[in-house]
Scaffold this motif. Structure first.
Motif, PDB file in Angstrom:
ATOM      1  N   THR A 188      -5.258   2.062   2.667  1.00  0.00           N
ATOM      2  CA  THR A 188      -5.645   3.462   2.810  1.00  0.00           C
ATOM      3  C   THR A 188      -6.703   3.874   1.784  1.00  0.00           C
ATOM      4  O   THR A 188      -7.216   4.990   1.861  1.00  0.00           O
ATOM      5  N   SER A 189      -7.027   3.015   0.849  1.00  0.00           N
ATOM      6  CA  SER A 189      -8.004   3.351  -0.187  1.00  0.00           C
ATOM      7  C   SER A 189      -9.388   3.585   0.412  1.00  0.00           C
ATOM      8  O   SER A 189      -9.788   2.891   1.350  1.00  0.00           O
ATOM      9  N   ASP A 248      -3.640   3.881  -6.159  1.00  0.00           N
ATOM     10  CA  ASP A 248      -4.533   3.510  -5.066  1.00  0.00           C
ATOM     11  C   ASP A 248      -4.664   1.994  -5.027  1.00  0.00           C
ATOM     12  O   ASP A 248      -5.184   1.385  -5.970  1.00  0.00           O
ATOM     13  N   ASP A 276       0.833  -1.200   0.000  1.00  0.00           N
ATOM     14  CA  ASP A 276       0.000   0.000   0.000  1.00  0.00           C
ATOM     15  C   ASP A 276       0.873   1.257   0.000  1.00  0.00           C
ATOM     16  O   ASP A 276       0.634   2.201  -0.766  1.00  0.00           O
ATOM     17  N   ARG A 277       1.893   1.254   0.832  1.00  0.00           N
ATOM     18  CA  ARG A 277       2.811   2.402   0.861  1.00  0.00           C
ATOM     19  C   ARG A 277       3.539   2.550  -0.477  1.00  0.00           C
ATOM     20  O   ARG A 277       3.667   3.659  -1.002  1.00  0.00           O
ATOM     21  N   ARG A 304       1.146   4.068  -2.974  1.00  0.00           N
ATOM     22  CA  ARG A 304       0.864   5.480  -2.700  1.00  0.00           C
ATOM     23  C   ARG A 304       2.001   6.377  -3.163  1.00  0.00           C
ATOM     24  O   ARG A 304       1.761   7.468  -3.683  1.00  0.00           O
TER      25      ARG A 304
END
Length: 570
Positions: free
Chosen positions: A276-277, A210, A201-202, A205
């Motif tokens: 985080t989406s 996403d 995820d990082r 980003r």
């Protein structure tokens, strides 16, 4: 105008070539004029590219005025109106990228990388103005029906997506996330752990991508339901019929069982915090067994689509309570489009179809008229094929983009499925992934784009400039086998089902498979002509040769099956 046309994928909306060149020095300076920290990871990737591909040292700094720079990036340029639009200017001894946002500047850097990969340090003067047709441009990778990629493979693939201006990535999950309380479901696989998802995820980003969580939540739950602990959640354990075939065992969750919703809530509560989406794809496709088991009475009384919608609304409440926007596959609801208006308006329907003639235009019209946000979701056609179905894929990807733009689709999601064990190798997907990224960025400018040179020079760095054409032709072998089934190549169906389904070879003769064998052997000779300088070049060659052997074996299996069907001794 440069003597050799630079290869840019996606092709920009507007390119004006000048008459001169900018010669880049051995040591350059990249100046970030604004939003330094947000754009820094993209700038560092560009820095590595300059050193590794061009042998040029690049320093990164920040300045409000940009004095003495060779490459200037301004993310507060007032004339760049689209959030992901940019203007790239090469001239007067320097390069400048103007954008309204760091995201737009990253798109400009992606174009600049491709430009430099084609031209080297002598960069032709030009002015490029560019912005996307689709706000959301995604790729989905199935990691549940075969291979689960290593983190290194995922990072490399995400880098490619960023270079292609993709801004959404999904990993299709049925049972390959390591849920803490459900070890028996994933223990014999190679699941993604929570820590790995956090890292991915990082990583996404930092590349303005996403990473959208994706957990099927209705159908395709066999790998859960086969375990005794989950039998009670199944629609049926006694088998079911779909696509004209009877399947043993379970498939879907029972939509009328009150214990199913708490089960899903537990999964969501563990899975979603790793992302985080703001979006969440809950699947819910191909629930063909609903009504054939425990929900039969409800389906008889209310109708199968009402039962489906009622369960979808229960899932929607779970997702909304967790602060996400729910996505779902639209194949069931589109069969009864009058039910679309009964759905909550904050859902996103994913309209999927993988054949060249899929009715995207008709189906998109239904979603648009009902006021429901939707994506178009074509596919790479690489599953059930080893090397893909090139012509089918390109037509499928193109018509999805045309219909999606026409009817106002919120996004475009190119899918890479893993049916029958994901036996296709990753390089087979690069051609349709690149073309799909192009047409969803700018439909009109990319419909006729030939991405083969991009594969040669940018992805594989093939000094012979032949691998793009080879992959294109390998992906069209499916058309020469005497029968062209949907959703795959006859050759792969022969590999898996040659002696189980005699109808596979009905109408196919020895001459068809002998012709295919001759074509494959000729393509095999072309593998020896490749000269790959890119990362994992030797591995790519091994994968090409092994994939070819699998298809040659499939031809021989097919000939044996034809002889058996004719009563000849094997």
């Amino acid at each position: 105008m440069p003597t050799q046309r630079p290869i840019l994928v996606p092709a920009p909306r507007s390119v004006e070539w000048g008459v001169g060149q900018v010669l880049l020095p051995d040591r350059l300076t990249l100046v970030l004029k604004a939003n330094q920290q947000e754009l820094l990871p993209a700038a560092e990737r560009f820095q590595r590219f300059m050193l590794e591909r061009l042998g040029l040292a690049l320093s990164i700094t920040a300045s409000d005025v940009g004095v003495g720079d060779h490459i200037l990036i301004d993310t507060n340029a007032p004339r760049a109106l689209h959030a992901e639009g940019y203007e790239l200017l090469v001239g007067h001894g320097r390069i400048r990228i103007d954008a309204a946002t760091p995201r737009g500047a990253a798109m400009g850097l992606a174009t600049l990388k491709q430009l430099l990969a084609s031209t080297g340090r002598r960069v032709p003067e030009c002015q490029i103005k560019d912005w996307p047709d689709f706000t959301r441009r995604g790729v989905m990778l199935d990691i549940s029906r075969g291979k689960v990629p290593t983190m290194a493979s995922l990072f490399r693939f995400v880098d490619l997506l960023a270079d292609l201006k993709i801004n959404e990535f999904q990993l299709y999950i049925e049972h390959t996330f390591a849920y803490r309380n459900h070890k028996e479901v994933w223990q014999h696989y190679s699941p993604m752990t929570g820590e790995q998802i956090l890292q991915l995820d990082r990583y996404c980003r930092e590349r303005f991508i996403d990473l959208v969580p994706n957990q099927n939540s209705f159908g395709h739950m066999k790998e859960w339901l086969v375990h005794p602990r989950y039998h009670h959640l199944a629609e049926t354990m006694d088998g079911w019929t779909g696509w004209g075939v009877h399947f043993a065992g379970p498939f879907s969750l029972c939509p009328t069982d009150p214990k199913v919703v708490p089960f899903l809530a537990e999964l969501y509560d563990e899975l979603l915090p790793h992302f985080t989406s703001p979006f969440f794809n809950v699947g819910c496709d191909e629930t063909l067994d609903v009504g054939q088991g425990r929900s039969a009475a409800a389906v008889e009384e209310q109708g199968e689509h009402q039962v489906y919608v009622d369960f979808l609304q229960k899932i929607h409440r779970l997702v909304k309570q967790r602060g996400r926007t729910m996505m779902f596959w639209g194949d069931i609801i589109i069969k009864a489009p009058e039910y679309i208006e009964r759905l909550p308006k904050d859902l996103i329907a994913l309209e999927w179809g993988y054949e060249a003639d899929h009715p995207f235009d008709q189906h998109c019209r239904h979603y648009s008229q009902a006021g429901l946000d939707f994506y178009v979701c074509p596919g790479t056609s690489t599953w059930n094929s080893i090397f893909g179905r090139t012509d089918n894929a390109l037509a499928n990807l193109r018509t999805a983009a045309e219909a999606g733009r026409k009817h106002g689709a919120k996004g475009y999601l190119n899918t890479i499925w893993g049916d029958r064990g994901h036996q296709d190798y990753e390089p087979a997907s690069y051609l349709p992934v690149a073309y799909g990224a192009a047409v969803c960025w700018a439909v009109d400018e990319n419909q006729e784009l030939d991405v083969r040179p991009f594969l040669n020079r940018y992805i594989f760095q093939d000094r012979a400039e032949k691998i793009g054409g080879l992959l294109y032709d390998l992906g069209n072998v499916y058309q020469f086998t005497g029968k062209v089934p949907e959703n795959g190549s006859l050759l792969v169906y022969l590999l898996h089902l040659a002696f189980d389904r005699p109808q596979l070879v009905e109408g196919v003769g020895h001459e068809d498979l002998d012709r295919t064998l001759a074509i494959l052997k000729d393509l095999g000779r072309r593998i020896d002509e490749l000269d790959l300088a890119g990362e994992d070049g030797l591995l790519v060659l091994r994968e090409l040769r092994n994939g070819l052997r699998m298809l040659l074996h499939a031809c021989e299996l097919g000939k044996l099956r034809i002889d058996e069907a004719a009563g000849e001794p094997l």
